[in-house]
Scaffold this motif. Structure first.
Motif, PDB file in Angstrom:
ATOM      1  N   PHE A   1       0.840  -1.198   0.000  1.00 49.78           N
ATOM      2  CA  PHE A   1       0.000   0.000   0.000  1.00 49.78           C
ATOM      3  C   PHE A   1       0.877   1.250   0.000  1.00 49.78           C
ATOM      4  O   PHE A   1       1.858   1.333   0.737  1.00 49.78           O
ATOM      5  N   VAL A   2       0.519   2.231  -0.839  1.00 45.11           N
ATOM      6  CA  VAL A   2       1.252   3.497  -0.921  1.00 45.11           C
ATOM      7  C   VAL A   2       0.284   4.631  -0.584  1.00 45.11           C
ATOM      8  O   VAL A   2      -0.443   5.120  -1.452  1.00 45.11           O
ATOM      9  N   PRO A   3       0.229   5.063   0.695  1.00 40.19           N
ATOM     10  CA  PRO A   3      -0.684   6.145   1.067  1.00 40.19           C
ATOM     11  C   PRO A   3      -0.174   7.493   0.580  1.00 40.19           C
ATOM     12  O   PRO A   3       1.032   7.758   0.609  1.00 40.19           O
ATOM     13  N   PHE A   4      -1.117   8.351   0.134  1.00 38.23           N
ATOM     14  CA  PHE A   4      -0.690   9.672  -0.341  1.00 38.23           C
ATOM     15  C   PHE A   4      -1.611  10.802   0.117  1.00 38.23           C
ATOM     16  O   PHE A   4      -1.292  11.976  -0.066  1.00 38.23           O
ATOM     17  N   THR A   5      -2.749  10.468   0.733  1.00 39.64           N
ATOM     18  CA  THR A   5      -3.664  11.533   1.148  1.00 39.64           C
ATOM     19  C   THR A   5      -4.504  11.096   2.328  1.00 39.64           C
ATOM     20  O   THR A   5      -4.641   9.891   2.605  1.00 39.64           O
ATOM     21  N   MET A   6      -5.044  12.065   3.041  1.00 40.10           N
ATOM     22  CA  MET A   6      -6.080  11.799   4.035  1.00 40.10           C
ATOM     23  C   MET A   6      -6.974  13.021   4.145  1.00 40.10           C
ATOM     24  O   MET A   6      -6.659  14.093   3.611  1.00 40.10           O
ATOM     25  N   MET A   7      -8.101  12.843   4.803  1.00 40.47           N
ATOM     26  CA  MET A   7      -9.052  13.937   4.958  1.00 40.47           C
ATOM     27  C   MET A   7      -8.579  14.911   6.026  1.00 40.47           C
ATOM     28  O   MET A   7      -7.948  14.519   7.005  1.00 40.47           O
ATOM     29  N   ALA A   8      -8.938  16.183   5.840  1.00 44.85           N
ATOM     30  CA  ALA A   8      -8.570  17.227   6.801  1.00 44.85           C
ATOM     31  C   ALA A   8      -9.656  18.288   6.814  1.00 44.85           C
ATOM     32  O   ALA A   8     -10.524  18.328   5.931  1.00 44.85           O
ATOM     33  N   SER A   9      -9.594  19.151   7.806  1.00 43.44           N
ATOM     34  CA  SER A   9     -10.535  20.254   7.894  1.00 43.44           C
ATOM     35  C   SER A   9     -10.101  21.373   6.942  1.00 43.44           C
ATOM     36  O   SER A   9      -9.048  21.291   6.303  1.00 43.44           O
ATOM     37  N   GLU A  10     -10.893  22.424   6.874  1.00 43.03           N
ATOM     38  CA  GLU A  10     -10.588  23.530   5.965  1.00 43.03           C
ATOM     39  C   GLU A  10      -9.244  24.180   6.263  1.00 43.03           C
ATOM     40  O   GLU A  10      -8.561  24.654   5.355  1.00 43.03           O
ATOM     41  N   ASP A  11      -8.848  24.212   7.534  1.00 46.70           N
ATOM     42  CA  ASP A  11      -7.578  24.845   7.891  1.00 46.70           C
ATOM     43  C   ASP A  11      -6.393  23.884   7.797  1.00 46.70           C
ATOM     44  O   ASP A  11      -5.268  24.232   8.156  1.00 46.70           O
ATOM     45  N   GLY A  12      -6.632  22.674   7.306  1.00 43.83           N
ATOM     46  CA  GLY A  12      -5.553  21.705   7.126  1.00 43.83           C
ATOM     47  C   GLY A  12      -5.300  20.819   8.325  1.00 43.83           C
ATOM     48  O   GLY A  12      -4.479  19.897   8.248  1.00 43.83           O
ATOM     49  N   SER A  13      -5.968  21.049   9.430  1.00 44.53           N
ATOM     50  CA  SER A  13      -5.789  20.178  10.602  1.00 44.53           C
ATOM     51  C   SER A  13      -6.494  18.853  10.354  1.00 44.53           C
ATOM     52  O   SER A  13      -7.446  18.765   9.574  1.00 44.53           O
ATOM     53  N   PHE A  14      -6.018  17.818  11.015  1.00 48.39           N
ATOM     54  CA  PHE A  14      -6.561  16.488  10.755  1.00 48.39           C
ATOM     55  C   PHE A  14      -6.435  15.622  11.995  1.00 48.39           C
ATOM     56  O   PHE A  14      -5.730  15.961  12.950  1.00 48.39           O
ATOM     57  N   GLY A  15      -7.112  14.490  11.953  1.00 48.81           N
ATOM     58  CA  GLY A  15      -6.935  13.500  12.991  1.00 48.81           C
ATOM     59  C   GLY A  15      -8.150  13.282  13.875  1.00 48.81           C
ATOM     60  O   GLY A  15      -9.194  13.926  13.710  1.00 48.81           O
ATOM     61  N   TYR A  16      -8.004  12.377  14.817  1.00 42.58           N
ATOM     62  CA  TYR A  16      -9.064  11.988  15.737  1.00 42.58           C
ATOM     63  C   TYR A  16      -8.409  11.600  17.061  1.00 42.58           C
ATOM     64  O   TYR A  16      -7.173  11.490  17.162  1.00 42.58           O
ATOM     65  N   GLU A  17      -9.230  11.374  18.060  1.00 50.49           N
ATOM     66  CA  GLU A  17      -8.726  10.940  19.357  1.00 50.49           C
ATOM     67  C   GLU A  17      -9.274   9.555  19.697  1.00 50.49           C
ATOM     68  O   GLU A  17     -10.395   9.212  19.315  1.00 50.49           O
ATOM     69  N   MET A  18      -8.481   8.790  20.412  1.00 50.49           N
ATOM     70  CA  MET A  18      -8.960   7.539  20.982  1.00 50.49           C
ATOM     71  C   MET A  18      -9.686   7.867  22.279  1.00 50.49           C
ATOM     72  O   MET A  18      -9.198   8.648  23.095  1.00 50.49           O
ATOM     73  N   GLU A  19     -10.861   7.302  22.448  1.00 53.57           N
ATOM     74  CA  GLU A  19     -11.603   7.479  23.694  1.00 53.57           C
ATOM     75  C   GLU A  19     -11.928   6.123  24.306  1.00 53.57           C
ATOM     76  O   GLU A  19     -12.157   5.141  23.581  1.00 53.57           O
ATOM     77  N   ILE A  20     -11.934   6.081  25.608  1.00 50.60           N
ATOM     78  CA  ILE A  20     -12.432   4.908  26.323  1.00 50.60           C
ATOM     79  C   ILE A  20     -13.797   5.286  26.865  1.00 50.60           C
ATOM     80  O   ILE A  20     -13.948   6.302  27.553  1.00 50.60           O
ATOM     81  N   ILE A  21     -14.790   4.502  26.500  1.00 52.70           N
ATOM     82  CA  ILE A  21     -16.169   4.822  26.861  1.00 52.70           C
ATOM     83  C   ILE A  21     -16.784   3.715  27.711  1.00 52.70           C
ATOM     84  O   ILE A  21     -16.313   2.569  27.709  1.00 52.70           O
ATOM     85  N   THR A  22     -17.842   4.072  28.414  1.00 52.19           N
ATOM     86  CA  THR A  22     -18.618   3.107  29.196  1.00 52.19           C
ATOM     87  C   THR A  22     -20.065   3.576  29.205  1.00 52.19           C
ATOM     88  O   THR A  22     -20.365   4.705  28.795  1.00 52.19           O
ATOM     89  N   TYR A  23     -20.965   2.729  29.627  1.00 55.76           N
ATOM     90  CA  TYR A  23     -22.369   3.147  29.671  1.00 55.76           C
ATOM     91  C   TYR A  23     -22.677   3.792  31.026  1.00 55.76           C
ATOM     92  O   TYR A  23     -22.050   3.470  32.042  1.00 55.76           O
ATOM     93  N   PRO A  24     -23.609   4.745  31.053  1.00 55.72           N
ATOM     94  CA  PRO A  24     -23.958   5.409  32.310  1.00 55.72           C
ATOM     95  C   PRO A  24     -24.415   4.394  33.358  1.00 55.72           C
ATOM     96  O   PRO A  24     -25.195   3.487  33.075  1.00 55.72           O
ATOM     97  N   GLY A  25     -23.876   4.545  34.581  1.00 56.29           N
ATOM     98  CA  GLY A  25     -24.259   3.645  35.660  1.00 56.29           C
ATOM     99  C   GLY A  25     -23.449   2.365  35.721  1.00 56.29           C
ATOM    100  O   GLY A  25     -23.753   1.472  36.522  1.00 56.29           O
TER     101      GLY A  25
END
Length: 321
Positions: free
Chosen positions: A129-153
């Motif tokens: 695989f040869v990656p060359f692009t990814m999605m970004a916002s209008e200002d060029g920033s990109f990425g996501y965060e890992m979250e650990i989630i649980t259900y209420p209670g």
């Protein structure tokens, strides 16, 4: 400082400490099938022109999601644009797993794809695989965060509360769904999967999120870009789950081509991404929900350095032969 900000700051510090000694320019571990004469860590195009692939139909796959049919519609207009630019038929391939996507490219049945963050290194090293692009916002920033989630209670209010409980990961190749949380939970909190808490693999971020909401899983490690899109589509609602941990920002899904695609066709494929008009498109409607509105140029060498470092910290190696 809010609890979320505190957790984010704490995790950023944990990553910095964990990876301080690891090189951010880890050398490639390419399969012996490939060469890397220019040192950019991805496979070179074959020097023998007879090995260049020039298919009449280009096959495209987006990273596995719970309902591929939804994304077949999301990508339809873009793929029509790619047909126009390349002069080729373009077929959407609804993959059900990372393994299926990787094997399809490795076997020469997949030509253009979006691979999720964690599977990029194995796609590069084992499938060409040869990656060359990814999605970004209008200002060029990109990425996501890992979250650990649980259900209420659930009784899980902090990471330390995971001891003796259970967590869902997505798949072993996922960064936010497995690699990053495994490394960080062990280094920062001394919590080792299957020793200090039980684990399961859900198969996708969508499945993990819905599994937590339906109390199939007590907690899960997810990519918040996925939960944002699910919220926007009305699949889930605010308050369905609680976030107990938020990471630093990671690069998101990258898009690229198989290494032996004809160089002239590669140029056209790249042009299809960079010339696409997002305005009023299904792609914009879907991915604006996670703040994305354009394709930007990237390199595996630079943008995936932190992911390769996480692999090093987890002791991940690739035996592609």
């Amino acid at each position: 400082m809010t609890a979320k900000t505190f957790h984010r700051t704490l995790l950023v510090g944990a990553i910095a400490g964990l990876f301080a000694a690891a090189s951010l320019t880890a050398s490639a571990n390419l399969s012996s099938r490939f060469t890397d004469a220019d040192g950019d860590l991805v496979a070179d195009a074959p020097t023998d022109e007879s090995q260049w692939a020039d298919p009449s139909t280009l096959v495209f796959a987006y990273t596995p999601v719970e309902d591929p049919a939804v994304y077949a519609e999301v990508w339809a207009d873009f793929l029509a644009h790619m047909e126009e630019v390349t002069g080729k038929n373009v077929q959407f391939f609804p993959v059900q797993s990372n393994a299926a996507q990787l094997e399809a490219m490795r076997a020469g049945r997949l030509h253009v794809a979006g691979f999720n963050t964690g599977s990029n290194p194995i796609a590069v090293n084992c499938a060409g695989f040869v990656p060359f692009t990814m999605m970004a916002s209008e200002d060029g920033s990109f990425g996501y965060e890992m979250e650990i989630i649980t259900y209420p209670g659930s009784g899980i209010e902090s990471v330390s509360d995971l001891a003796g409980r259970s967590m869902a990961f997505t798949s072993p190749t996922s960064n936010s769904g497995f690699k990053a949380p495994s490394a960080l939970l062990g280094s920062e909190f001394g919590l080792v999967p299957d020793e200090d808490f039980d684990t399961a693999f859900s198969g996708s971020h969508d499945n993990s999120i819905l599994g937590v909401i339906n109390k199939d899983y007590e907690s899960a490690a997810i990519a918040n870009s996925v939960s944002s899109r699910m919220l926007a589509r009305g699949v889930i609602n605010e308050g369905d789950f609680d976030v107990i941990y938020t990471s630093q920002t990671f690069p998101t899904t990258s898009y690229g081509h198989v290494y032996n695609l004809h160089p002239e066709l590669v140029e056209k494929v790249q042009d299809a991404f960079f010339s696409y008009d997002w305005e009023d498109s299904a792609l914009q409607a879907e991915f604006a929900n996670s703040g994305e509105s354009q394709f930007i140029p990237i390199t595996f060498n630079e943008h995936w350095a932190v992911i390769r470092t996480i692999d090093e910290a987890n002791g991940v190696t690739y035996d592609c032969n």
